[in-house]
Design a protein around this motif. Structure first.
Motif, PDB file in Angstrom:
ATOM      1  N   THR A  45      77.533  28.161  -3.907  1.00  0.00           N
ATOM      2  CA  THR A  45      77.277  28.894  -2.666  1.00  0.00           C
ATOM      3  C   THR A  45      76.910  30.350  -2.961  1.00  0.00           C
ATOM      4  N   LYS A  54      83.147  26.956   1.414  1.00  0.00           N
ATOM      5  CA  LYS A  54      82.610  25.596   1.554  1.00  0.00           C
ATOM      6  C   LYS A  54      81.124  25.569   1.897  1.00  0.00           C
ATOM      7  N   SER A  55      80.571  26.689   2.344  1.00  0.00           N
ATOM      8  CA  SER A  55      79.133  26.784   2.580  1.00  0.00           C
ATOM      9  C   SER A  55      78.705  28.234   2.415  1.00  0.00           C
ATOM     10  N   GLY A 125      74.045  23.721  -2.256  1.00  0.00           N
ATOM     11  CA  GLY A 125      74.605  24.708  -1.341  1.00  0.00           C
ATOM     12  C   GLY A 125      74.018  26.090  -1.440  1.00  0.00           C
ATOM     13  N   ASP A 145      74.813  25.377  10.454  1.00  0.00           N
ATOM     14  CA  ASP A 145      74.132  25.139   9.186  1.00  0.00           C
ATOM     15  C   ASP A 145      74.389  23.672   8.839  1.00  0.00           C
ATOM     16  N   ARG A 147      73.873  20.058   6.957  1.00  0.00           N
ATOM     17  CA  ARG A 147      73.503  19.455   5.677  1.00  0.00           C
ATOM     18  C   ARG A 147      74.297  18.172   5.473  1.00  0.00           C
ATOM     19  N   ASN A 176      78.262  23.774   8.832  1.00  0.00           N
ATOM     20  CA  ASN A 176      78.907  24.937   8.194  1.00  0.00           C
ATOM     21  C   ASN A 176      79.936  24.509   7.152  1.00  0.00           C
ATOM     22  N   GLY A 177      79.655  23.409   6.470  1.00  0.00           N
ATOM     23  CA  GLY A 177      80.553  22.928   5.430  1.00  0.00           C
ATOM     24  C   GLY A 177      81.715  22.113   5.931  1.00  0.00           C
TER      25      GLY A 177
END
Length: 287
Positions: A45, A54-55, A125, A145, A147, A176-177
């Motif tokens: 990250t 985490k993000s 990331g 965010d 993913r 966001n993770g």
């Protein structure tokens, strides 16, 4: 004389706005991403925190600001840092850092990333979101965010291999993770509002797959769509979002209640094949 000085300072501040010089230090780091079912995978990250996040950070700035942005590479491999249409820091060797000053002259949503070894560094990331707001914009914003994760890809990349896109089969889906229910603990992502008052959601797909976010209870207005201007002004409840693209949605809720939001690709509502540990959350609208 004192009154004149105060008036002069007021006029200068008024016409200059409330712009500022902001020092930002983003760290490229490695860590473990915790996923549903106790799964852990290697990730990377960009973050202002010295603790692995985490993000990558969602950076919210305003027009007129000067951003002194230093990127520090704590990884063991070289990386690159690019903000689309704003800045290119070039290659940052392992253990080194690079700094630039960016003057924010216009509003917008910008992706930042490491484009080297595409798409693998970004998949792990090393991409994030910048939102430059007008200094007079007081609208509440929420940020998603988006993913997904194929843990076999993370394992292959950790061993130095480059997995094939034809084998990409993600089983974890994140905002966001976070996956449901942890999305609800993220104040940037958890949508709350009141009847009659506008809020906006910025959705950025930093993953590899196409996603399609579906809203219950309301239709939202497309204010920006990085993929096509043909969608601007449309009012819908489902929004396809392609990789490396973003949309900005506006909503003025007309009723109170709690309303689900989820990916219309139903596998993306799961996490490790368990429902509903994926891209699922709710919007809470108060009277």
């Amino acid at each position: 004389m004192k009154r004149f000085v105060l008036l002069f300072l007021f006029i200068v501040c008024y016409f200059h706005g409330f712009s500022a010089t902001v020092d930002v230090r983003l760290i490229i780091s490695n860590g473990q991403l915790n996923l549903p079912g106790g799964i852990q995978v290697d990730a990377k990250t960009f973050s202002e925190s010295t603790t692995f996040q985490k993000s990558s950070d969602i950076l919210i700035w305003q027009t007129g600001d000067e951003i002194n942005l230093r990127v520090v590479n704590f990884d063991t491999a070289p990386h690159r840092f690019v903000i689309e249409t704003l800045a290119d820091y070039g290659i940052i060797p392992a253990g080194d850092s690079v700094e630039q000053t960016i003057t924010l002259s216009s509003t917008g949503v910008f992706r930042y990333s490491d484009p080297t070894n595409f798409p693998f560094n970004q998949y792990l990331g090393l991409n994030g979101v910048i939102h430059v707001k007008s200094m007079t914009d007081v609208t509440p914003y929420f940020y998603w965010d988006i993913r997904e994760v194929d843990s076999s890809w993370n394992n292959s990349l950790s061993l130095g291999a480059n997995p094939s896109l034809s084998d990409y089969d993600p089983t974890f889906f994140l905002i966001n993770g976070n996956s449901n229910p942890n999305i609800d603990q993220d104040q940037l992502a958890k949508v709350t509002g009141t009847v009659g008052n506008e809020f906006k959601i910025i959705l950025v797909n930093n993953g590899v797959s196409i996603h399609s976010m579906h809203f219950h209870g309301f239709h939202l207005l497309i204010e920006q769509d990085s993929k096509s201007n043909l969608n601007l002004g449309r009012i819908k409840d489902t929004f396809p979002l392609y990789p490396k693209e973003f949309i900005v949605l506006s909503c003025i809720p007309d009723k109170e209640g709690e309303y689900p939001v989820h990916d219309h690709n139903l596998v993306a509502v799961t996490g490790n094949l368990t429902y509903a540990n994926g891209m699922f959350t709710t919007m809470i609208i108060s009277p």
